[in-house]
Design an enzyme around this catalytic site. Structure first.
Site, mmCIF file in Angstrom:
data_model
loop_
_atom_site.group_PDB
_atom_site.id
_atom_site.type_symbol
_atom_site.label_atom_id
_atom_site.label_comp_id
_atom_site.label_asym_id
_atom_site.label_seq_id
_atom_site.Cartn_x
_atom_site.Cartn_y
_atom_site.Cartn_z
ATOM 1 C CB SER A 197 25.101 -34.529 84.017
ATOM 2 O OG SER A 197 24.272 -33.795 83.165
ATOM 3 N NE ARG A 220 24.502 -30.140 88.091
ATOM 4 C CZ ARG A 220 23.959 -29.159 87.364
ATOM 5 N NH1 ARG A 220 24.017 -27.906 87.786
ATOM 6 N NH2 ARG A 220 23.326 -29.432 86.243
ATOM 7 C CD GLU A 232 26.031 -33.423 87.924
ATOM 8 O OE1 GLU A 232 26.205 -32.871 86.833
ATOM 9 O OE2 GLU A 232 24.906 -33.698 88.377
HETATM 10 N N1 EPU Z 1 26.038 -31.892 73.180
HETATM 11 C C1 EPU Z 1 26.518 -32.661 72.151
HETATM 12 N N2 EPU Z 1 26.395 -34.017 72.259
HETATM 13 C C2 EPU Z 1 25.820 -34.613 73.319
HETATM 14 C C3 EPU Z 1 25.323 -33.815 74.368
HETATM 15 C C4 EPU Z 1 25.441 -32.448 74.259
HETATM 16 O O1 EPU Z 1 27.058 -32.169 71.175
HETATM 17 O O2 EPU Z 1 25.751 -35.836 73.336
HETATM 18 C C5 EPU Z 1 26.107 -30.428 73.048
HETATM 19 C C6 EPU Z 1 24.702 -29.872 72.788
HETATM 20 O O3 EPU Z 1 24.417 -29.822 71.450
HETATM 21 C C7 EPU Z 1 24.788 -28.498 73.383
HETATM 22 C C8 EPU Z 1 25.791 -28.662 74.514
HETATM 23 O O4 EPU Z 1 26.495 -29.853 74.281
HETATM 24 O O5 EPU Z 1 25.299 -27.592 72.451
HETATM 25 C C9 EPU Z 1 25.150 -28.662 75.884
HETATM 26 O O6 EPU Z 1 24.193 -29.705 75.976
HETATM 27 P P1 EPU Z 1 22.844 -29.552 76.874
HETATM 28 O O7 EPU Z 1 22.178 -28.267 76.583
HETATM 29 O O8 EPU Z 1 22.097 -30.806 76.736
HETATM 30 O O9 EPU Z 1 23.353 -29.388 78.334
HETATM 31 P P2 EPU Z 1 24.563 -30.060 79.102
HETATM 32 O O10 EPU Z 1 25.645 -29.067 79.276
HETATM 33 O O11 EPU Z 1 24.885 -31.337 78.451
HETATM 34 C C10 EPU Z 1 23.739 -29.283 81.463
HETATM 35 C C11 EPU Z 1 23.546 -29.913 82.808
HETATM 36 C C12 EPU Z 1 22.240 -30.680 82.858
HETATM 37 C C13 EPU Z 1 21.119 -29.726 82.553
HETATM 38 C C14 EPU Z 1 21.360 -29.095 81.178
HETATM 39 C C15 EPU Z 1 20.342 -28.050 80.833
HETATM 40 C C16 EPU Z 1 25.741 -30.369 83.727
HETATM 41 C C17 EPU Z 1 26.782 -31.395 83.974
HETATM 42 N N3 EPU Z 1 24.651 -30.801 83.100
HETATM 43 O O12 EPU Z 1 23.879 -30.331 80.527
HETATM 44 O O13 EPU Z 1 22.079 -31.171 84.164
HETATM 45 O O14 EPU Z 1 19.862 -30.391 82.558
HETATM 46 O O15 EPU Z 1 22.656 -28.437 81.162
HETATM 47 O O16 EPU Z 1 20.549 -26.908 81.604
HETATM 48 O O17 EPU Z 1 25.911 -29.217 84.090
HETATM 49 C C18 EPU Z 1 22.472 -33.045 85.594
HETATM 50 O O18 EPU Z 1 23.231 -32.319 86.238
HETATM 51 O O19 EPU Z 1 22.255 -34.246 85.924
HETATM 52 C C19 EPU Z 1 21.843 -32.516 84.392
HETATM 53 C C20 EPU Z 1 21.113 -33.289 83.584
#
Ligand code: EPU
Length: 335
Positions: free
Chosen positions: A235, A161, A331
């Site tokens: 995010s 990012r 972010e």
């Molecule tokens: N999780 C929780 N509770 C929550 C949210 C997430 O326990 O409320 C846990 C999930 O269960 C999972 C882990 O956290 O085990 C990761 O969650 P997720 O796969 O939804 O991905 P993320 O790390 O929350 C990142 C990116 C997203 C992108 C997704 C999918 C960042 C800051 N965010 O989210 O990007 O779509 O991976 O690759 O890196 C964005 O940048 O705006 C964005 C949406």
């Protein structure tokens, strides 16, 4: 045409109502040049899709809305294709163009809100792919001297990012076009667990780029609020990267902590998990709060103030710091 006192609510996905003292939508470089020349030495704010910013106050100086349009195939060598898109195109429209033409590489980045110009700015990424993986080059307008300059992948200094345009060149250039190197010989990337299981749900055994795109769309729609319905900026925080020893200590205390290895000495932690476990998920304060399905996303249910959402983000950061000793980083750009 430069307009005065324009409400920016339709131009930011958080749906925050702040005023721009001066506003200009530009559809070609001449219009851009002309507008900038009238506001020398005054602050400039460039909006693409307005999907990565939190507007906390009225904006002085000049707000520019990038409306440069057009997508073209510029080169083809074997299975490789170079697609040039003007920066004002909607990112998802470019993804759909690629899929309709059978060009693979950005299907995992389906439905990310925002414009094409904003994509390299923060090296957008999702489901195991980042824009830097398919990025060839971009053209950017140098605000100081009015020249158009080309930046290669290396010159953009992409990180998680991150790019040079968020760091040392911040505020110095306006991205005009982006060229991606895509491929007709599509090797799909389903390394991200959720994609493989969604494809299974869909009953797809032989997935191509179209099916992967649809799987990503399904996952995003089930987890992330649509900014057209509920104001948000995706995010709000980055996933923090911490040292191995700090991680080992946390893991001993919180065995379920969601983490991804980065390198020998660093581990990335799911910020959504931290915020969720700290009790913030679904928390609503009047007309804003933390989304019920994804704790990384802060939402404006209508009529909230950017300042309130900013304060909420401060409170979340403090609570995560108190519990886990981790500093979250935003972010979104706070204006
Ligand atoms: N999780 C929780 N509770 C929550 C949210 C997430 O326990 O409320 C846990 C999930 O269960 C999972 C882990 O956290 O085990 C990761 O969650 P997720 O796969 O939804 O991905 P993320 O790390 O929350 C990142 C990116 C997203 C992108 C997704 C999918 C960042 C800051 N965010 O989210 O990007 O779509 O991976 O690759 O890196 C964005 O940048 O705006 C964005 C949406």
């Amino acid at each position: 045409m430069i307009q005065q006192n324009i409400n920016l609510q339709p131009y930011n996905t958080f749906g925050l109502a702040v005023n721009a003292a001066n506003f200009c939508e530009f559809s070609n470089i001449e219009e851009l040049k002309d507008a900038i020349s009238k506001f020398k030495d005054q602050p400039l704010l460039v909006l693409g899709g307005g999907s990565n910013m939190l507007l906390t106050k009225d904006v002085q100086g000049l707000v520019l809305k990038n409306n440069l349009k057009g997508i073209e195939l510029v080169k083809e060598v074997g299975n490789d294709v170079w697609i040039k898109s003007m920066a004002g195109e909607v990112w998802h429209d470019l993804v759909m163009y690629a899929i309709e033409n059978g060009y693979g590489g950005i299907e995992n980045l389906s439905l990310i809100p925002g414009s094409v110009g904003a994509a390299p700015m923060q090296n957008i990424g999702a489901y195991g792919v980042e824009v830097k993986d398919v990025f060839d080059s971009l053209e950017a307008y140098n605000i100081e001297n009015g020249n158009i300059e080309v930046f290669t992948n290396d010159q953009c200094q992409f990180g998680y990012r991150e790019s040079v345009f968020k760091r040392s060149l911040k505020g110095k250039y306006i991205i005009v076009s982006v060229t991606l190197k895509l491929t007709k010989h599509s090797e799909i990337n389903t390394s991200y667990g959720a994609i493989a299981s969604e494809l299974e749900n869909m009953g797809v055994s032989q997935a191509g780029i179209k099916e992967v795109s649809q799987a990503v769309i399904n996952i995003r729609q089930s987890k992330l609020p649509d900014p057209k319905e509920i104001g948000n900026s995706g995010s709000f925080f980055k996933n923090p990267v911490i040292g191995k020893s700090q991680f080992e200590q946390l893991k001993a205390k919180f065995p379920d902590i969601v983490n991804y290895p980065v390198d020998e000495n660093h581990v990335k932690i799911a910020a959504g998990w931290l915020i969720d476990q700290a009790g913030w998920k679904g928390k609503t304060i009047g007309n804003y709060g933390v989304h019920k399905n994804q704790a990384l996303v802060l939402v404006n249910y209508g009529g909230a103030k950017g300042q309130d959402i900013y304060q909420l983000s401060e409170d979340i950061m403090k609570s995560v710091k108190d519990i886990y000793g981790i500093d979250l980083e935003r972010e979104v750009n706070v204006i």
